[in-house]
Design an enzyme around this catalytic site. Structure first.
Site, PDB file in Angstrom:
ATOM      1  N   GLU A  32     -45.755 -11.279  -8.448  1.00 56.50           N
ATOM      2  CA  GLU A  32     -46.384 -10.777  -7.216  1.00 56.50           C
ATOM      3  C   GLU A  32     -46.914 -11.920  -6.338  1.00 56.50           C
ATOM      4  O   GLU A  32     -48.059 -11.927  -5.908  1.00 56.50           O
ATOM      5  CB  GLU A  32     -47.508  -9.768  -7.527  1.00 56.50           C
ATOM      6  CG  GLU A  32     -46.985  -8.438  -8.003  1.00 56.50           C
ATOM      7  CD  GLU A  32     -48.003  -7.298  -7.880  1.00 56.50           C
ATOM      8  OE1 GLU A  32     -48.928  -7.387  -7.051  1.00 56.50           O
ATOM      9  OE2 GLU A  32     -47.855  -6.321  -8.631  1.00 56.50           O
ATOM     10  N   ASP A  38     -44.705  -9.774 -16.223  1.00 56.25           N
ATOM     11  CA  ASP A  38     -45.355  -8.466 -16.227  1.00 56.25           C
ATOM     12  C   ASP A  38     -44.237  -7.476 -16.537  1.00 56.25           C
ATOM     13  O   ASP A  38     -43.404  -7.191 -15.682  1.00 56.25           O
ATOM     14  CB  ASP A  38     -45.988  -8.197 -14.856  1.00 56.25           C
ATOM     15  CG  ASP A  38     -46.585  -6.796 -14.770  1.00 56.25           C
ATOM     16  OD1 ASP A  38     -46.412  -5.998 -15.715  1.00 56.25           O
ATOM     17  OD2 ASP A  38     -47.211  -6.487 -13.734  1.00 56.25           O
ATOM     18  N   ASN A  43     -44.678  -4.368 -17.472  1.00 54.08           N
ATOM     19  CA  ASN A  43     -45.128  -2.992 -17.241  1.00 54.08           C
ATOM     20  C   ASN A  43     -44.863  -2.097 -18.456  1.00 54.08           C
ATOM     21  O   ASN A  43     -44.483  -0.940 -18.311  1.00 54.08           O
ATOM     22  CB  ASN A  43     -44.471  -2.423 -15.977  1.00 54.08           C
ATOM     23  CG  ASN A  43     -45.295  -2.736 -14.745  1.00 54.08           C
ATOM     24  OD1 ASN A  43     -46.508  -2.522 -14.717  1.00 54.08           O
ATOM     25  ND2 ASN A  43     -44.654  -3.285 -13.723  1.00 54.08           N
TER      26      ASN A  43
END
Length: 379
Positions: free
Chosen positions: A119, A266, A268
């Site tokens: 991100e 990440d 998730n």
């Protein structure tokens, strides 16, 4: 540095400046009024105690790796974020400048050799992170997501590593065009609704091959990703991770035979998920419950396997993401356990530190995720 107490937040301050010995040069005392409301500083930060473990760069034969979803400004600065996702966070603490300053302070203090970020806004990489970390000896590589303003960044310490090659891919594009994934693509074609969803995703994989400057015979494959986020997207994540591992195998087995892998990101995916189980064990059964994560109409049963022996270097923390409505372990640094071992894991902030301002992000923590940090050594 002037750090006002919370009692002063929002006030305009008049400061009476009285020069010392230089009074003759600078003239009499004068009043200076702040140009805007004075906001509270961060006070004690969640990463201050972690910096005690990372004052020095690792010695020869070891490397310090960091994986961190830094929360893209493009997501932090929405009305939804301010009112629904992070209503507990002071609005000024969601501002880009405020968070960037905290981030640079946090990352600089880790003295890392490898930093994998998710991100990352393109402008943040170019204007802020790359120049700041460059000053600490880190070279940065960026890969933007398809049709997005944010992406992945990998930094490596210049005096320890040189870049041999880059092998970044977009999952959807690789699935369709790379013969490496033809078998998986053919299987997926039997499930049109799932295939359509997989191909719509903008997720990417960043893969960099680095060579040790100290011992050129040592090379390492560093992979970085951010998988699809939706709570019911377990089936999509399984496809994405299958593509990722096939691609990493091609790089670390075919192009550079038998070089070790570090896979950060990440994902998730909690430790109870099919994705984590697949990475950890090397296989997933066609009847695993994650194949029906979004209901029967999106069932896509297929067995998958990969040849790596991967280990979560930081284990399975209670959480790496802590927001108002959710907390869980979503981030990992997977290492090739045949070639690397864990020397130490830098402790995560205490629960008390994480919840001082209710949840993350906060005035003392720039993201809704927590950085994972570990020291690794070559076997």
């Amino acid at each position: 540095v002037f750090t006002p107490s919370n009692a002063l937040v929002g006030l305009r301050l008049k400061l009476r400046c009285t020069p010392g010995d230089g009074a003759q040069r600078y003239g009499p005392p004068r009043e200076v009024e702040s140009s805007g409301p004075v906001e509270a500083g961060p006070g004690a930060c969640t990463f201050d105690s972690r910096h005690l473990y990372t004052k020095k760069v690792c010695g020869e034969g070891s490397l310090r790796a960091v994986s961190y979803n830094i929360l893209a400004d493009t997501y932090a600065q929405t009305e939804f974020s301010r009112t629904v996702l992070y209503p507990y966070c002071a609005p000024y603490a969601l501002e880009l400048d405020y968070r960037q300053n905290l981030l640079k302070k946090e990352l600089a203090g880790y003295s890392a050799d490898l930093v994998c970020l998710q991100e990352v806004d393109k402008s943040v990489f170019v204007d802020s992170l790359a120049p700041a970390l460059d000053a600490f000896g880190l070279e940065g590589l960026f890969r933007i997501k398809e049709k997005q303003h944010e992406g992945l960044a990998t930094f490596y310490r210049r005096d320890k590593f040189s870049l041999l090659s880059r092998h970044d891919i977009a999952f959807s594009e690789a699935l369709l065009s790379d013969p490496l994934h033809k078998e998986l693509c053919d299987k997926l074609a039997r499930y049109p609704s799932v295939q359509e969803k997989v191909l719509q995703r903008s997720s990417v994989l960043q893969v960099s091959v680095l060579q040790s400057t100290i011992d050129p015979s040592r090379k390492i494959c560093v992979a970085n990703t951010h998988l699809y986020w939706h709570p019911k997207g377990g089936n999509i994540r399984l496809i994405q991770i299958a593509v990722a591992l096939s691609h990493i195998k091609h790089v670390a087995w075919d192009l550079y035979p038998s070089i070790p892998v570090i896979f950060c990101g990440d994902f998730n995916s909690t430790p109870s998920s099919g994705t984590y189980s697949f990475i950890n064990s090397g296989g997933i059964a066609e009847d695993h419950e994650d194949w029906v994560s979004n209901g029967e109409e999106e069932r896509c049963n297929m067995p998958l396997s990969h040849p790596f022996k991967l280990l979560s270097a930081c284990g399975e923390p209670a959480y790496t993401n802590y927001v108002g409505g959710f907390h869980g372990c979503l981030d990992y640094i997977f290492i090739d356990k045949n070639a690397l071992e864990v020397e130490q894991v830098i402790p995560l902030p205490s629960h008390e530190e994480v919840t001082t301002h209710q949840a993350l992000p906060s005035v003392s923590h720039p993201s809704d995720h927590i950085a994972l940090i570990c020291d690794l050594k070559w076997k």
